[in-house]
Design a protein around this motif. Structure first.
Motif, short mmCIF file in Angstrom:
data_model
loop_
_atom_site.label_atom_id
_atom_site.label_comp_id
_atom_site.label_asym_id
_atom_site.label_seq_id
_atom_site.Cartn_x
_atom_site.Cartn_y
_atom_site.Cartn_z
N GLY A 157 -24.14 34.72 44.24
CA GLY A 157 -24.67 33.70 43.40
C GLY A 157 -25.53 32.61 44.36
O GLY A 157 -25.27 32.72 45.52
N LEU A 158 -26.13 31.90 43.83
CA LEU A 158 -27.03 30.85 44.53
C LEU A 158 -26.27 29.60 44.05
O LEU A 158 -26.43 29.36 42.71
CB LEU A 158 -28.32 31.03 44.58
N SER A 159 -26.37 28.52 44.58
CA SER A 159 -26.02 27.15 44.37
C SER A 159 -27.00 26.08 44.75
O SER A 159 -27.35 26.11 46.13
CB SER A 159 -24.72 26.86 44.89
N ASN A 160 -27.30 25.26 44.00
CA ASN A 160 -28.24 24.08 44.53
C ASN A 160 -29.53 24.63 44.88
O ASN A 160 -30.24 24.01 45.65
CB ASN A 160 -27.63 23.33 45.63
N TYR A 161 -30.19 25.97 44.33
CA TYR A 161 -31.39 26.00 44.27
C TYR A 161 -32.28 25.56 43.45
O TYR A 161 -31.94 24.86 42.36
CB TYR A 161 -31.51 27.67 44.15
N ASP A 162 -33.74 25.47 43.78
CA ASP A 162 -34.56 24.86 42.51
C ASP A 162 -35.46 26.51 42.11
O ASP A 162 -35.19 27.42 42.45
CB ASP A 162 -35.68 24.09 43.00
#
Length: 357
Positions: free
Chosen positions: A183-188
């Motif tokens: 997963g990816l966190s705090n991406y735009d």
């Protein structure tokens, strides 16, 4: 004779020792949603171990929170390498709960961790290099006593490391068998789109994004993340849904002596709650009361009603707070009139915050 612990439906007392056996009714009420178009399901309420699982907290209270959650169908427990305080302590404390109580149920659990913020001294303990991410995952697995995590996240965008390197490290985590999904966190939104294209070329099971989201924080609506996430058909799990306690009844009539503002002060300050803002929060509370529910429940319902939301991460300092948040399972969807009123009040709060900035 076995005696149930009333706080833990699945436990029983045997002599002086509390033995844990999971509540047999734990799956009867919880709702589970698919992470985008993947095969992975998450409970609509997940438990985050961000702030209240460090070494200076009561272990027995931590244990009761985790087991209370699982006894009510919360199967997902979210950690990161730096959760505590101190760094790593949340994973260590969770490991003890796993070892003593939950390991027989490992295949019923979704355990996630992350790396991306500062974890150790020197140039290799931060951000998104292959060196840092893979070393951090090994450390996390060792602290938790696990062979793998279900989801491994990159915790934040790295403006200096090539995206291909960071995504390649996530791919290696899966290929090595140390993570099932990533997963990816705090991406735009724009960075998410680029990262997803790389992960798809590498055939990596990227299934979920994790971002801050609440009635008071709409960043994912303005930075493109929410729209892009829905376009890519990925899961979305949100944290800080209650805006550090502002979307509860905790601060509507003053600041309690035992509140985080008084005892911690790292994340919320008295200056964050001017009287004009509290007045607007009371209006949100009144709206929730008209719906026959607590403000915190309405705040969770607001997120769960948003298209694309898979799960909401709650934090808690006591088991009773978890049980209170689970009332969202009984709540009705918000009406258009409710949504309009919430947006009107939230806009006023943003005006107040901007004026006080």
């Amino acid at each position: 004779m076995q005696k149930r612990d009333p706080d833990l439906p699945g436990s029983f007392q045997k002599g002086k020792t509390t033995m844990y056996i999971a509540n047999p009714d734990r799956y009867k009420k919880m709702e589970y949603r698919r992470c985008g178009k993947s095969g992975l399901l998450l409970p609509v309420i997940s438990l985050g171990l961000w702030q209240n699982f460090g070494d200076h907290f009561s272990y027995e209270n931590m244990r009761k929170m985790v087991l209370t959650a699982f006894d009510h169908g919360i199967t997902h427990f979210d950690l990161a390498n730096n959760y505590g305080p101190e760094n790593g302590s949340a994973e260590k404390n969770f490991s003890r709960i796993l070892k003593e109580d939950l390991m027989p149920y490992r295949d019923e659990l979704i355990i996630s961790t992350k790396a991306g913020y500062e974890m150790w001294d020197g140039p290799y303990g931060n951000w998104g290099s292959r060196k840092y991410l893979l070393a951090s995952l090994d450390q996390s697995l060792k602290r938790m006593g696990l062979d793998y995590v279900d989801i491994f996240y990159h915790h934040r965008m790295d403006p200096n490391t090539p995206l291909e390197e960071t995504m390649g490290a996530l791919a290696q985590a899966v290929r090595s068998g140390k993570a099932l999904y990533v997963g990816l966190s705090n991406y735009d939104g724009p960075t998410l789109e680029k990262a997803c294209a790389i992960l798809e070329r590498m055939e990596v099971p990227f299934v979920i994004d994790q971002n801050r989201y609440s009635i008071l924080d709409r960043t994912i609506e303005t930075n493109g993340l929410q729209n892009m996430n829905n376009q890519l058909e990925k899961g979305l799990i949100t944290f800080s849904p209650l805006a550090k306690g502002q979307l509860t009844d905790r601060y509507l009539n003053g600041i309690p002596a035992d509140s985080r503002i008084r005892t911690d002060g790292r994340f919320l300050h008295e200056s964050d709650l001017p009287s004009a803002k509290v007045e607007q929060l009371r209006k949100l509370n009144d709206l929730a009361a008209k719906r026959g529910e607590d403000l915190s429940v309405m705040a969770l319902r607001w997120i769960l009603d948003k298209p694309g939301t898979t799960s909401v991460l709650i934090g808690a300092s006591k088991p009773e707070q978890i049980l209170k948040n689970l009332h969202v399972l009984d709540s009705e969807p918000l009406s258009e009139q409710d949504l309009e009123e919430i947006d009107r009040i939230a806009a006023k709060i943003h005006e107040i915050e901007a004026a006080n900035a």
